[in-house]
Design an enzyme around this catalytic site. Structure first.
Site, PDB file in Angstrom:
ATOM      1  N   ARG A   1       1.090  -1.253   0.131  1.00 52.05           N
ATOM      2  CA  ARG A   1       0.080  -0.076  -0.077  1.00 52.05           C
ATOM      3  C   ARG A   1       0.852   1.244   0.127  1.00 52.05           C
ATOM      4  O   ARG A   1       0.441   2.082  -0.574  1.00 52.05           O
ATOM      5  CB  ARG A   1      -0.807   0.126   1.339  1.00 52.05           C
ATOM      6  CG  ARG A   1      -2.107  -0.661   1.294  1.00 52.05           C
ATOM      7  CD  ARG A   1      -2.901  -0.580   2.604  1.00 52.05           C
ATOM      8  NE  ARG A   1      -4.027  -1.349   2.597  1.00 52.05           N
ATOM      9  CZ  ARG A   1      -5.235  -0.826   2.337  1.00 52.05           C
ATOM     10  NH1 ARG A   1      -5.264   0.545   2.003  1.00 52.05           N
ATOM     11  NH2 ARG A   1      -6.221  -1.453   2.295  1.00 52.05           N
TER      12      ARG A   1
ATOM     13  N   LYS B   1       2.773 -19.323   7.731  1.00 47.94           N
ATOM     14  CA  LYS B   1       1.954 -19.517   8.767  1.00 47.94           C
ATOM     15  C   LYS B   1       1.675 -18.195   9.628  1.00 47.94           C
ATOM     16  O   LYS B   1       2.287 -17.274   9.263  1.00 47.94           O
ATOM     17  CB  LYS B   1       2.675 -20.609   9.797  1.00 47.94           C
ATOM     18  CG  LYS B   1       4.036 -20.135  10.274  1.00 47.94           C
ATOM     19  CD  LYS B   1       4.205 -20.694  11.724  1.00 47.94           C
ATOM     20  CE  LYS B   1       3.871 -19.965  12.844  1.00 47.94           C
ATOM     21  NZ  LYS B   1       4.979 -18.961  13.073  1.00 47.94           N
TER      22      LYS B   1
ATOM     23  N   HIS C   1       6.118 -25.754  13.756  1.00 49.49           N
ATOM     24  CA  HIS C   1       7.189 -26.207  13.697  1.00 49.49           C
ATOM     25  C   HIS C   1       7.556 -27.559  14.707  1.00 49.49           C
ATOM     26  O   HIS C   1       8.003 -28.534  14.208  1.00 49.49           O
ATOM     27  CB  HIS C   1       8.254 -25.331  14.253  1.00 49.49           C
ATOM     28  CG  HIS C   1       8.068 -23.701  13.712  1.00 49.49           C
ATOM     29  ND1 HIS C   1       7.824 -23.784  12.601  1.00 49.49           N
ATOM     30  CD2 HIS C   1       7.897 -22.401  14.000  1.00 49.49           C
ATOM     31  CE1 HIS C   1       7.757 -22.281  12.076  1.00 49.49           C
ATOM     32  NE2 HIS C   1       8.023 -21.693  13.106  1.00 49.49           N
TER      33      HIS C   1
HETATM   34  C1  BG6 Z   1       8.433 -17.995  13.748  1.00 47.88           C
HETATM   35  C2  BG6 Z   1       7.814 -17.542  15.200  1.00 47.88           C
HETATM   36  O1  BG6 Z   1       7.784 -19.114  13.022  1.00 47.88           O
HETATM   37  O2  BG6 Z   1       9.734 -18.855  14.249  1.00 47.88           O
HETATM   38  C3  BG6 Z   1       8.653 -16.639  15.947  1.00 47.88           C
HETATM   39  O3  BG6 Z   1       6.514 -16.917  14.701  1.00 47.88           O
HETATM   40  C4  BG6 Z   1       9.872 -17.452  16.512  1.00 47.88           C
HETATM   41  O4  BG6 Z   1       7.942 -16.588  17.169  1.00 47.88           O
HETATM   42  C5  BG6 Z   1      10.465 -18.296  14.964  1.00 47.88           C
HETATM   43  O5  BG6 Z   1      10.508 -16.690  17.052  1.00 47.88           O
HETATM   44  C6  BG6 Z   1      11.644 -18.989  15.442  1.00 47.88           C
HETATM   45  O6  BG6 Z   1      12.336 -19.315  14.424  1.00 47.88           O
HETATM   46  P1  BG6 Z   1      14.031 -19.437  14.252  1.00 47.88           P
HETATM   47  O7  BG6 Z   1      14.330 -19.985  12.713  1.00 47.88           O
HETATM   48  O8  BG6 Z   1      14.584 -18.141  14.826  1.00 47.88           O
HETATM   49  O9  BG6 Z   1      14.415 -20.665  15.208  1.00 47.88           O
END
Ligand code: BG6
Length: 505
Positions: A52, A158, A250
Site C-alpha cells: 500500500r 503460517k 514447527h
Molecule cells: C517463527 C515464530 O515462526 O519462528 C517466532 O513466529 C519464532 O515467534 C521463530 O521466534 C523462530 O524461528 P528461528 O528460525 O529463529 O528458530
C-alpha cells in the site's frame, strides 16, 4: 533436462505482497539476493513488490539494500552486483482490497510474457498479515490468475487460521481458487539444513533404523528454546500464543520427521503421506486430560544472557492482564506399532536461558545389569541428540569405562559438527524454500490435511486454555527454563527435562 537447469531457463515473476513488511525485509528479499549471487535464480527473473505504501522504485531498492547488508549471507558484494540486482526489482503500488488492482496486475504479467516472448511462471508470495490471505487468493482467482493457469503458484506463511474453524475458512477460499499443487504453505523450520538432515540420518544410514523404535527408545524430548521475547510482534502474538505460533507447526513437524516410517521415495507426496500417518497415530488429548498432558507459562521480568528484561505483560502492546502463553510443554503419544509406550515431550518458550533447538532421543537401559552397582551403570542413559541450532550437529552420549583399576562407568560423547565437517556455508531456510517453490518441489511444504489434523489435535488444549485464564501468570521468570507445571508434566513418569549443554559456549 535436469530440473535445476530447467529452472534457470524458466522465466519467473515473483509477486511479493507485503513487499514493505518486516518478513520481506528480513528474510525473503535477502534470500532472493543470495540466490541471485549464487546464480540460482532463473536467467529471466522479475520481482514485483506490492504494498500500500507509496514507495518509489528507487526507495524500495534502497530499503532492501539495508536489509541485504544486515541479513544476506553475502552482504552487498560490490556495486556492480547490486546494480544488476536492482534491475530485477519493480514496484506496483495499489489497494490490494480492490479487484481492479488484480485485473491490472494480470495485464502487467501478460505484458511481461509478451516482452519475454515466453509464458513465465508466476509466484504470488503472500507476506502479508494472515487476515488478508483469503481475500488476496480470491482476488487473484477472480482475475484469472488461479486454478485455470498451470503456471501460477501461491505461497502462504503460517499461521493459517487461529483455530480449526478459521483454518477451514481460509482453506476453502484457497482451494476454490487454486489447486492443492499450486499452494505452498511455508513452515520455515523445514527449510533448515539440520532439519532436513534428520531424514538423512535416519534413512541414509542402516545403523539407526533397526533401533529406532519402542524396543530401544525410552522417550523423545523436543526442545525449541528462544532467548527473544515478544519483540515488536505483540499485536500478532496476543492473538496467537506459543501453542499456535510454534507447536502447531514447527514442533509437530520435527516430531513427524523423527517418528515417520521410511518413505518409498522422496517424492513430495510420499514423504508427506508418511508424516500424515504419524498425525493419524497421535493420541488425541481430551479436554479433561489437558491438565495432565499440557503445561503453559508466561514469562515475568528477569535476566536473559546478563540483560535485565521486562515481563511479557509489561511489553509494548501487550495487555497488562494478558492470558497468552509464551511457553508450553506437551506430552504426546504416537499410537502405532513402532512407538507404543514411548512418550514424546515437546517444549518451547520465549525468554529461556539460551537459544537452542534439539531433539534428544533417550535409549532404554540395558536389560541386565552385569556390572556391580558401584560401577554407576544407568547413572545416565544413552542419548542421541540432534542439535538443530545454534551448534548444528549430532551428539551420541554413552557410557565408557573410566581408566583405572576400579570399574567405574562414565558418560562420554561422540560428536559430529556441521561447521567443523563442512566448510560450505549452509543456505538459509528461505533460500532453500524459494528455490524449491520455483522448481515446483513441494516436499518441504505443509499440505492442507496435515494442518487440519494439527489444528484438530490441539483444539481441546486451546479451548481449555482460553476458557480458563492462567491464574498464576506470570509463572516463570525470564531467563529460567519455564514453569513448575512443565517439570511436573515430565517427572510424573520418572523422567526429566535435561538442560542442553552447548560446546561452542
Ligand atoms: C517463527 C515464530 O515462526 O519462528 C517466532 O513466529 C519464532 O515467534 C521463530 O521466534 C523462530 O524461528 P528461528 O528460525 O529463529 O528458530
Amino acid at each position: 533436462m535436469d530440473p535445476n537447469q530447467q529452472l534457470l531457463h524458466q522465466p519467473t515473476v515473483l509477486v511479493l505482497f507485503g513487499a514493505g513488511g518486516d518478513l520481506s525485509w528480513r528474510l525473503i528479499v535477502p534470500a532472493i539476493f543470495d540466490l541471485y549471487v549464487n546464480k540460482h535464480l532463473p536467467e529471466k527473473f522479475m520481482l514485483i513488490g506490492v504494498d500500500r505504501q507509496d514507495y518509489k522504485q528507487q526507495s524500495l531498492a534502497d530499503h532492501y539494500r539495508e536489509a541485504i547488508k544486515q541479513y544476506s549471507r553475502y552482504g552487498i558484494p560490490n556495486e556492480q552486483t547490486w546494480q544488476s540486482f536492482v534491475q530485477l526489482i519493480h514496484y506496483y503500488q495499489g489497494d490490494i482490497t480492490d479487484q481492479n488492482y488484480y485485473t491490472q496486475l494480470a495485464e502487467i504479467l501478460a505484458e511481461q510474457d509478451r516482452a519475454w516472448d515466453q509464458l513465465a511462471e508466476k509466484v504470488f508470495y503472500l507476506a502479508t498479515p494472515p487476515f488478508l490471505f483469503a481475500s488476496i487468493a480470491k482476488a487473484l482467482g477472480v482475475a484469472g490468475l488461479g486454478k485455470e493457469r498451470s503456471e501460477t503458484r501461491i505461497i502462504l506463511e503460517k499461521p493459517l487460521g487461529r483455530d480449526l474453524v478459521t483454518f477451514h475458512e481460509i482453506n476453502e477460499t484457497l482451494s476454490a481458487h487454486f489447486h492443492e499443487q499450486q499452494i505452498y504453505r511455508i513452515d520455515h523450520f523445514l527449510g533448515k539444513e539440520t532439519v532436513q538432515n534428520i531424514l538423512a540420518l535416519r534413512f541414509a544410514n542402516p545403523i539407526f533404523e533397526p533401533i529406532w523404535n519402542q524396543g530401544y527408545i525410552d522417550s523423545i524430548v523436543i526442545t525449541v528454546a528462544e532467548t527473544l521475547g515478544v519483540e515488536h510482534r505483540a499485536s500478532y502474538y496476543e492473538r496467537a500464543g506459543t501453542l499456535r505460533d510454534m507447536v502447531q507447526n514447527h514442533l509437530l513437524q520435527l516430531l513427524f520427521l523423527v517418528a515417520m516410517e521410511p518413505p518409498v521415495t522422496f517424492d513430495a507426496d510420499d514423504v508427506r503421506n508418511r508424516k500424515m500417518d504419524v498425525m493419524h497415530a497421535l493420541r488425541p488429548i481430551l479436554e479433561n486430560e489437558v491438565q495432565r498432558y499440557a503445561a503453559r507459562g508466561q514469562y515475568g521480568p528477569g535476566w536473559v544472557e546478563g540483560i535485565k528484561v521486562l515481563g511479557y505483560r509489561e511489553e509494548e502492546g501487550v495487555s497488562p492482564d494478558s492470558n497468552i502463553e509464551t511457553y508450553c510443554a506437551l506430552e504426546l503419544h504416537v499410537d502405532n506399532w513402532r512407538w507404543q509406550g514411548v512418550p514424546f515431550y515437546l517444549r518451547t518458550g520465549k525468554r529461556m536461558p539460551m537459544k537452542v533447538s534439539e531433539i534428544s532421543i533417550r535409549f532404554r537401559d540395558v536389560p541386565h545389569q552385569a556390572f556391580p552397582a558401584s560401577a554407576g551403570l544407568n547413572a545416565q542413559p544413552a542419548r542421541l541428540i540432534i542439535r538443530l541450532q545454534p551448534e548444528e550437529g549430532i551428539v551420541l552420549k554413552f557410557l565408557a569405562k573410566q581408566p583405572g583399576q576400579h570399574l567405574i562407568l562414565r558418560p562420554v560423547e561422540m560428536r559430529f559438527s556441521y561447521k567443523e565437517t563442512f566448510s560450505l556455508p549452509s543456505p538459509t531456510a528461505y533460500e532453500t524454500l524459494l528455490w524449491d517453490i520455483m522448481r515446483g518441489d513441494a516436499t518441504l511444504f505443509t499440505r492442507a490435511d496435515q494442518l487440519e489434523a494439527a489444528w484438530r489435535l490441539l483444539m481441546p488444549v486451546l479451548d481449555v486454555w482460553e476458557s480458563n485464564p492462567g491464574v498464576n501468570f506470570p509463572n516463570y521468570s525470564a531467563g529460567s527454563w519455564g514453569p513448575d507445571s512443565a517439570g511436573i508434566l515430565i517427572t510424573r513418569s520418572g523422567r526429566s527435562w535435561l538442560t542442553p549443554t552447548l560446546h561452542d559456549k
